[in-house]
Design a protein around this motif. Sequence first.
Motif, short mmCIF file in Angstrom:
data_model
loop_
_atom_site.label_atom_id
_atom_site.label_comp_id
_atom_site.label_asym_id
_atom_site.label_seq_id
_atom_site.Cartn_x
_atom_site.Cartn_y
_atom_site.Cartn_z
N GLN A 132 0.81 -1.22 0.00
CA GLN A 132 0.00 0.00 0.00
C GLN A 132 0.85 1.28 0.00
O GLN A 132 0.32 2.38 0.11
N ILE A 133 2.15 1.12 -0.15
CA ILE A 133 3.02 2.29 -0.32
C ILE A 133 3.09 2.57 -1.82
O ILE A 133 3.52 1.72 -2.60
N ALA A 134 2.64 3.75 -2.23
CA ALA A 134 2.60 4.08 -3.66
C ALA A 134 4.00 4.30 -4.20
O ALA A 134 4.76 5.10 -3.66
N LEU A 135 4.34 3.59 -5.26
CA LEU A 135 5.66 3.74 -5.89
C LEU A 135 5.60 4.67 -7.11
O LEU A 135 6.64 5.13 -7.58
N PHE B 18 -1.75 10.40 2.95
CA PHE B 18 -1.71 9.37 4.00
C PHE B 18 -0.25 9.05 4.26
O PHE B 18 0.48 8.66 3.35
N TYR B 19 0.17 9.26 5.51
CA TYR B 19 1.59 9.20 5.84
C TYR B 19 1.96 7.91 6.58
O TYR B 19 1.10 7.18 7.05
N HIS B 20 3.25 7.70 6.69
CA HIS B 20 3.77 6.48 7.32
C HIS B 20 3.53 6.47 8.83
O HIS B 20 3.41 7.54 9.45
N PRO B 21 3.52 5.28 9.43
CA PRO B 21 3.42 5.19 10.89
C PRO B 21 4.57 5.95 11.55
O PRO B 21 5.67 6.05 10.97
N LEU B 22 4.33 6.51 12.70
CA LEU B 22 5.35 7.17 13.54
C LEU B 22 5.97 8.41 12.90
O LEU B 22 7.01 8.89 13.35
N TYR C 166 -7.27 6.39 9.24
CA TYR C 166 -6.11 5.60 8.80
C TYR C 166 -6.42 4.10 8.83
O TYR C 166 -6.00 3.35 7.94
N GLU C 167 -7.14 3.69 9.85
CA GLU C 167 -7.53 2.27 9.94
C GLU C 167 -8.41 1.89 8.75
O GLU C 167 -8.23 0.83 8.13
N MET C 168 -9.35 2.79 8.40
CA MET C 168 -10.21 2.55 7.23
C MET C 168 -9.40 2.56 5.94
O MET C 168 -9.66 1.78 5.03
N ALA C 169 -8.41 3.44 5.86
CA ALA C 169 -7.58 3.54 4.65
C ALA C 169 -6.80 2.24 4.43
O ALA C 169 -6.73 1.74 3.30
N VAL C 170 -6.24 1.70 5.50
CA VAL C 170 -5.48 0.44 5.38
C VAL C 170 -6.43 -0.68 4.95
O VAL C 170 -6.13 -1.46 4.03
N LYS C 171 -7.58 -0.73 5.60
CA LYS C 171 -8.55 -1.80 5.34
C LYS C 171 -9.09 -1.75 3.91
O LYS C 171 -9.38 -2.78 3.31
N ASN C 172 -9.19 -0.52 3.35
CA ASN C 172 -9.80 -0.35 2.02
C ASN C 172 -8.77 -0.17 0.90
O ASN C 172 -9.13 0.21 -0.22
N TYR D 165 -6.20 1.96 0.45
CA TYR D 165 -5.69 3.27 0.04
C TYR D 165 -4.17 3.22 -0.06
O TYR D 165 -3.51 2.44 0.63
N LYS D 166 -3.62 4.11 -0.89
CA LYS D 166 -2.16 4.17 -1.08
C LYS D 166 -1.56 5.25 -0.17
O LYS D 166 -2.14 6.33 -0.01
N PHE D 167 -0.38 4.95 0.37
CA PHE D 167 0.28 5.84 1.33
C PHE D 167 1.55 6.44 0.72
O PHE D 167 2.13 5.91 -0.21
N GLY D 168 1.99 7.55 1.31
CA GLY D 168 3.26 8.17 0.92
C GLY D 168 3.08 9.33 -0.05
O GLY D 168 1.96 9.75 -0.36
N CYS D 169 4.21 9.83 -0.56
CA CYS D 169 4.19 11.05 -1.39
C CYS D 169 3.38 10.88 -2.67
O CYS D 169 2.79 11.83 -3.18
N TYR D 170 3.33 9.67 -3.23
CA TYR D 170 2.56 9.41 -4.44
C TYR D 170 1.20 8.78 -4.13
O TYR D 170 0.53 8.28 -5.02
N GLY D 171 0.82 8.80 -2.87
CA GLY D 171 -0.39 8.08 -2.45
C GLY D 171 -1.67 8.89 -2.56
O GLY D 171 -1.75 9.88 -3.28
N ASP D 172 -2.69 8.45 -1.82
CA ASP D 172 -4.02 9.06 -1.85
C ASP D 172 -4.10 10.24 -0.89
O ASP D 172 -3.16 10.53 -0.14
N ALA D 173 -5.26 10.93 -0.91
CA ALA D 173 -5.39 12.19 -0.18
C ALA D 173 -6.49 12.15 0.86
O ALA D 173 -7.48 11.42 0.72
#
Length: 388
Positions: free
Chosen positions: A14-17, A342-346, A366-372, A374-382
């Motif tokens: 789920q980390i957007a590349l 959506f940013y990384h843990p910690l 964030y819990e919903m984003a992981v479950k559904n 969503y993409k995380f990081g600089c290229y991820g979702d909003a």
Amino acid sequence: MKLSQFKFKLPEEQIALYPSSLYREFENEDGTKETVRFTRRDECRLMVLHRKSQTIDMFKRDDEGNPIEGEYLDFRSVLDYFDEGDTFVFNDTKVFPARLYGTKEKTDAKIEVFLLRELNEEMRLWDVLVEPARKIRIGNKLFFDESGTMVAEVIDNTTSRGRTLRFLYDCPHDEFKRELFALGEAPLPRYVIDNRESHHADEQDMDDFQCIFAKNEGAVTAPATGLHFSRELMKRMEIRGMNFAYITLHCGLGNFHDIEVEDLTKHKMDSEQMFIGKEACQIVNEAKKAGHRVCAVGTSVIKATETAVGTDGLLKEYEGWTNKFIFPPYDFGLADSMIANFYHPLSTLLMETAAFGGYELVMEAYEMAVKNGYKFGCYGDALLIVND
């Protein structure tokens, strides 16, 4: 608050590349097939968090206002939450191609050099990070092109990985920078680079990792939330009478540093250079006085505006540095809405988002984003946070 309160499990897939993209297959003249990627900045998913009602939207709605399961909101839906006169504050810092690859004199060992900032134009001095640092000592020379014209000498150690380089390149400064940057690549975060098959940025990344309104050079990482705005979307916003204000905060690598203390009050942020001019203050303050919304686009904008807001809730002109670290609980003085990724843990970026949206509600999102998925990081979702 404690560091451990911002821990969650983020699946690697789920980390957007790459940014939100459209893929098309084409057949070449020789019969081979090629897949081409077309960036679609404004087509990532959007989740909307309502602060007052404590509700979260993920799906588009039918004519009767009911959510359509499986039809996720995309970023272009951000328009539906704002009206004429509302103002968006953007960070117009410009990313330069900060990651270079060179070889060490005599040994030919491959060295990664990450440019941080220019210290002295005349002497061609740069503050950099090197990898692997243990191989690089004062006096070493590094070569960056096959012709041997772009050479740098290590003249100082600054931190464990930090060095000061003097580039031995005799020509006008503009030409030197042009040649230097031609050898570099987009400074994508390590979590993107390390997980790509190539372990490199590609040519398209220099466009993809740059906001369309980027103007003032100085960032070594993009203000990622601004990457979602396309020319078409901003034109539609303009037509609807929404206003844009631009500030500059040169995003540094401090946002990616691990926090090494459990008690967040003891964490110190790196300083970043920022500028807020008269025009931005006028646009933002007129909107506030008229009762319109002010939306901060990204955590860098929040950091900058909270550094420069007065006790009267109005934005002040500012030129200098900020090392502001925002985490819950925090009383915000300027923006009433915010767009984030959506940013990384910690991460400090997650902490700032949680301070704005409310810790419990943001962590639920964030819990919903992981479950559904969503993409995380600089290229991820909003994530859009609104005050209703």
